[in-house]
Enzyme design. Structure first.
Site, PDB file in Angstrom:
ATOM      1  CE  LYS A  93      41.273 -24.173  -4.012  1.00 52.38           C
ATOM      2  NZ  LYS A  93      41.632 -25.483  -4.599  1.00 52.38           N
ATOM      3  NE  ARG A 124      36.137 -23.753  -7.676  1.00 49.34           N
ATOM      4  CZ  ARG A 124      36.525 -24.288  -6.519  1.00 49.34           C
ATOM      5  NH1 ARG A 124      36.714 -23.557  -5.464  1.00 49.34           N
ATOM      6  NH2 ARG A 124      36.708 -25.563  -6.453  1.00 49.34           N
ATOM      7  NE  ARG A 128      40.286 -33.930  -0.192  1.00 56.62           N
ATOM      8  CZ  ARG A 128      40.053 -32.795  -0.825  1.00 56.62           C
ATOM      9  NH1 ARG A 128      40.571 -31.668  -0.384  1.00 56.62           N
ATOM     10  NH2 ARG A 128      39.298 -32.783  -1.896  1.00 56.62           N
ATOM     11  NE  ARG A 163      35.831 -32.310  -1.194  1.00 55.74           N
ATOM     12  CZ  ARG A 163      36.494 -31.199  -1.482  1.00 55.74           C
ATOM     13  NH1 ARG A 163      37.273 -30.629  -0.576  1.00 55.74           N
ATOM     14  NH2 ARG A 163      36.393 -30.640  -2.670  1.00 55.74           N
ATOM     15  NE  ARG A 196      36.908 -31.408  -7.068  1.00 57.01           N
ATOM     16  CZ  ARG A 196      37.569 -32.000  -6.063  1.00 57.01           C
ATOM     17  NH1 ARG A 196      37.475 -33.304  -5.884  1.00 57.01           N
ATOM     18  NH2 ARG A 196      38.282 -31.282  -5.221  1.00 57.01           N
TER      19      ARG A 196
END
Ligand code: AP5
Ligand code: MG
Length: 199
Positions: free
Chosen positions: A13, A88, A127, A138, A149
């Protein structure tokens, strides 16, 4: 244009939002980025949001909706925007629809990026973000938080797909392939084919 990018954690996204918003000349508005900026700045909002983000849970709707309303009231959102990570929950989707109705506006399109879970886990575990000259993971990309998540996505966010399909707004896009390939598919879904090939 007013666009929503829907999709699970790691679907791309944020990556696509930057490119597509640039192409369309509208701001890319990421609720995750706004929360992370507030966490770094140690604002009241950031301190509240951090507890939920670190657990891989959603920040409560009332906090998130108020924040997005403020952001959409900024002058740069007048001509349109691309929302990344909002709505969301169905409640957030209904709030957004209500706010738009009050302004006599509606969304132009909702694009769902579809990627299977194995690939999402691969992307998120790889990532890294550049912070103060250093590449770091992160906080919520730890394996156990990623699992949570994904669970939250399935339970609370995935129902938005049907919500927007019923409104005739949804385009489901295969988001496997190179970043450029996915951008081209999204631009086609937005009725702008070829635009991303101009550069
Ligand atoms: P948020 O920041 O929105 O995170 P997320 O939805 O979990 O998604 P990510 O940002 O991890 O993934 P992405 O889809 O943007 O993928 P990316 O482009 O980075 O939200 C974080 C938290 O904030 C939430 O958990 C919640 O607590 C809170 N929050 C946010 N919004 C909220 C809301 N509305 N309500 C309540 N709480 C909210 O790509 C991932 C990786 O894949 C990158 O390394 C990228 O380089 C790579 N990649 C991208 N495209 C490709 C490709 N085509 N092929 C291979 N690799 C690719
Ligand atoms: Mg993102």
């Amino acid at each position: 244009m007013r666009i929503v990018l829907l999709g699970p954690p790691g679907a791309g996204k944020g990556t696509q939002a930057q490119i597509i918003a640039g192409e369309l000349g509208v701001p890319a508005i990421s609720t995750g980025d706004i929360f992370r900026a507030n966490v770094s700045g140690q604002t009241d909002l950031g301190l509240k949001a951090k507890v939920y983000m670190d657990a891989g849970d959603l920040v409560p709707d009332e906090i998130t909706v108020a924040m997005v309303k403020d952001r959409l009231a900024e002058p740069d959102s007048k001509a349109g925007y691309l929302l990344d990570g909002f709505p969301r929950t169905i409640a957030q989707g209904e709030q957004l629809r209500g706010s738009l109705e009050q302004l006599g506006q509606r969304l132009d399109r909702v694009v769902e990026l579809v990627v299977e879970e194995e690939e999402l886990v691969r992307r998120l575990s790889g990532r890294r973000m550049l912070v103060g000259g250093e590449w770091v993971q992160r906080d919520d990309d730890k394996p156990e938080t990623v699992r949570r998540r994904l669970e939250v996505y399935r339970e609370q966010t995935a129902p938005l797909s049907g919500f927007y399909e019923r409104e005739g707004l949804l385009s489901r896009i295969d988001a496997i392939g190179t970043i450029e390939e996915v951008t081209a598919r999204v631009m086609t879904a937005l009725g702008q084919p070829g635009r991303s090939d101009d550069s």
